[in-house]
Design a protein around this motif. Structure first.
Motif, short mmCIF file in Angstrom:
data_model
loop_
_atom_site.label_atom_id
_atom_site.label_comp_id
_atom_site.label_asym_id
_atom_site.label_seq_id
_atom_site.Cartn_x
_atom_site.Cartn_y
_atom_site.Cartn_z
N VAL A 124 -3.47 -4.55 5.37
CA VAL A 124 -4.18 -3.41 5.52
C VAL A 124 -3.56 -2.23 4.94
O VAL A 124 -4.05 -1.48 3.87
N VAL B 110 -2.63 -2.49 0.92
CA VAL B 110 -3.85 -2.38 0.13
C VAL B 110 -4.35 -0.86 -0.23
O VAL B 110 -4.94 -0.39 -1.08
N ARG B 111 -4.38 -0.41 1.13
CA ARG B 111 -4.87 1.21 1.03
C ARG B 111 -3.96 2.05 0.34
O ARG B 111 -4.42 2.66 -0.59
N ASP C 40 -4.71 1.32 -3.47
CA ASP C 40 -5.61 2.08 -3.87
C ASP C 40 -5.53 3.48 -4.30
O ASP C 40 -5.95 4.10 -5.47
#
Lengths: 271, 84
Positions: free
Chosen positions: A146, A149-150, A153
Motif C-alpha cells: 500500500v 503504490v500510494r 501515485d
C-alpha cells in the motif's frame, strides 16, 4: 536519438538503484551506450551496487560547480565498456545541485549516450524533482504494497506537472516496473496482484521483477543482477524490460520462484 | 485451515480497496484545494467571530468515504454562566 530516463518511486527501498543498475547493464549489454547518474546527493549508493565505489574521484556536483570536466567524472564499468556511471556527491549540501547545472550536464550527456538513466533519491525533495526534471520517460518502481503504490501515485502526479516536458504541454512516457513480486503470495490473496496495481495506477506495465535472493547476492558483490547471474529470474525479467524500453514487443511473463519453473503466460501487452 | 487463516489470507482485496478510496481523494486534492479542510477552517473562523472558544475544546472528525465524506465539528461554547 538519446533518451533520458528517470527511475523513481517516492518511497525508499523499493528497488530504484537495483533497477537502474540492472536496466543500465542490460541496455549496455545489448550494445547501447549508457550512462547511469546517481542523484541521491549525500547518500550515494549506485557506485556500490555497480562495484565502482573505490574508483570514484569526481561526482555530479563537481561537474556542476566546474571543479571537474564531465569526462573526468564518468567512471567506465569494468565489465561493459559502454556502461558509465556519474556518481553522486557525498556532500550534505543539497543546494549544490542546481537546476541549470543539471540541465547542462544532461545536455552534454545527450550528445554522447543513447541512454541517460537518472537514479532518483526517495522522497519528493530537490534531488528527486531534479532527477525527473529533464526526463523523456520515467520508470516508476513499485512494490505491491500500500505505501509504495500510494507514493507511486504521487510521483505520477509530479511527472505530469513538474517536468520540463509537462510544462511544455507534452507528456513524459511512464512505465511501471513492479518489483519484489511474489506470485504465490498474490495467488493466495496475501499480496496485491499485478492487475490490482495496474488498475489503481493506470500506467503501462514495463516489467515484473520477482522477489529473489539473486538481487541481494548481486549487490553483495557489486554487480548488476543482469550481469551477475544473467539466467536468474530477476535478470531475465530486467532484460525483457530493457527490450520493451527499446520498443520491442515481448510477452509479459509473471515470474515465479526459481524451483517453480512454470511461468504463467499473461498475454498482456507491454508498455 | 482455521477461520483466522481464511481471513488473514485475503488481505490483498482490503489493500486494493483502501488504496482506491484514498487515491481518489488525493488525486482530487492535488488538482484543487481540499474542500473539507477549507470548510473546517471557514466554519471555525465564522464561529470565532461571534464567540470565543478555546481551541483545545474543538473536536474535529473527518471521514473520507467513496461517495460521501463527513466532517464533524464539535465546539464547546461557554455559556457565560459561572461553572457550578
Amino acid at each position: 536519438m538519446s533518451q533520458v530516463l528517470v527511475v523513481t518511486s517516492g518511497k525508499g527501498g523499493v528497488g530504484k538503484t537495483t533497477s537502474t543498475a540492472a536496466l543500465g547493464a542490460a541496455l549496455a549489454h545489448d550494445g547501447a551506450k549508457v550512462v547511469v547518474i546517481d542523484f541521491d546527493v549525500g547518500l550515494r549508493n549506485l557506485d556500490l551496487v555497480l562495484g565502482a565505489e573505490r574508483r570514484v574521484v569526481f561526482d555530479l556536483i563537481n561537474v556542476i560547480s566546474g571543479v571537474a570536466k564531465l569526462p573526468q567524472a564518468l567512471i567506465r564499468d569494468k565489465r561493459l565498456e559502454n556502461l558509465f556511471l556519474l556518481p553522486a556527491s557525498q556532500t550534505r549540501d543539497k543546494d549544490a545541485l542546481s537546476e541549470d547545472g543539471v540541465a547542462k550536464v544532461i545536455e552534454e550527456l545527450r550528445t554522447k549516450f543513447d541512454w541517460i538513466i537518472c537514479d532518483s533519491p526517495a522522497g519528493i525533495e530537490r534531488g528527486a524533482t531534479l532527477a525527473m526534471r529533464y526526463a523523456d520517460a520515467a520508470i516508476i518502481v513499485t512494490n505491491p504494497e500500500v505505501s509504495s503504490v500510494r507514493d507511486s501515485d504521487r510521483i505520477i502526479g509530479l511527472l505530469d506537472s513538474k517536468t520540463v516536458k509537462a510544462e511544455r504541454g507534452e507528456r513524459v512516457d511512464k512505465h511501471l516496473l513492479i518489483t519484489r513480486y511474489d506470485s504465490s503470495r498474490a495467488a493466495r490473496g496475501e499480496m496485491m496482484s499485478i492487475d490490482d496495481v495496474l488498475e489503481i495506477l493506470s500506467t503501462p506495465l514495463l516489467g515484473i521483477i520477482p522477489e529473489s535472493e539473486e538481487v541481494l547476492r548481486a549487490s553483495n558483490v557489486g554487480s548488476p543482477v543482469t550481469l551477475n547471474n544473467a539466467l536468474s529470474a530477476p535478470a531475465r525479467a530486467y532484460f525483457d524490460a530493457a527490450r520493451r524500453l527499446k520498443g520491442e514487443e515481448i510477452p509479459m511473463l509473471v515470474p515465479s520462484k526459481g524451483y517453480r519453473f512454470l511461468n504463467k503466460l499473461f498475454g498482456r501487452k507491454a508498455a | 485451515m482455521s477461520l483466522f487463516d481464511f481471513f488473514r489470507r485475503s488481505s490483498a482485496p482490503i489493500a486494493r480497496e483502501r488504496l482506491q478510496v484514498l487515491l481518489a481523494h488525493e488525486r482530487i486534492a492535488r488538482s484543487k484545494p481540499d474542500l473539507l479542510g477549507l470548510l473546517r477552517e471557514e466554519i471555525l473562523a465564522v464561529i470565532a467571530r461571534h464567540v470565543s472558544f478555546e481551541p483545545d475544546k474543538v473536536q474535529i472528525k473527518l471521514d473520507r468515504g467513496v461517495s460521501v465524506s463527513t466532517l464533524e465539528v464539535d465546539i464547546e461554547i461557554p455559556s457565560g454562566l459561572p461553572a457550578t
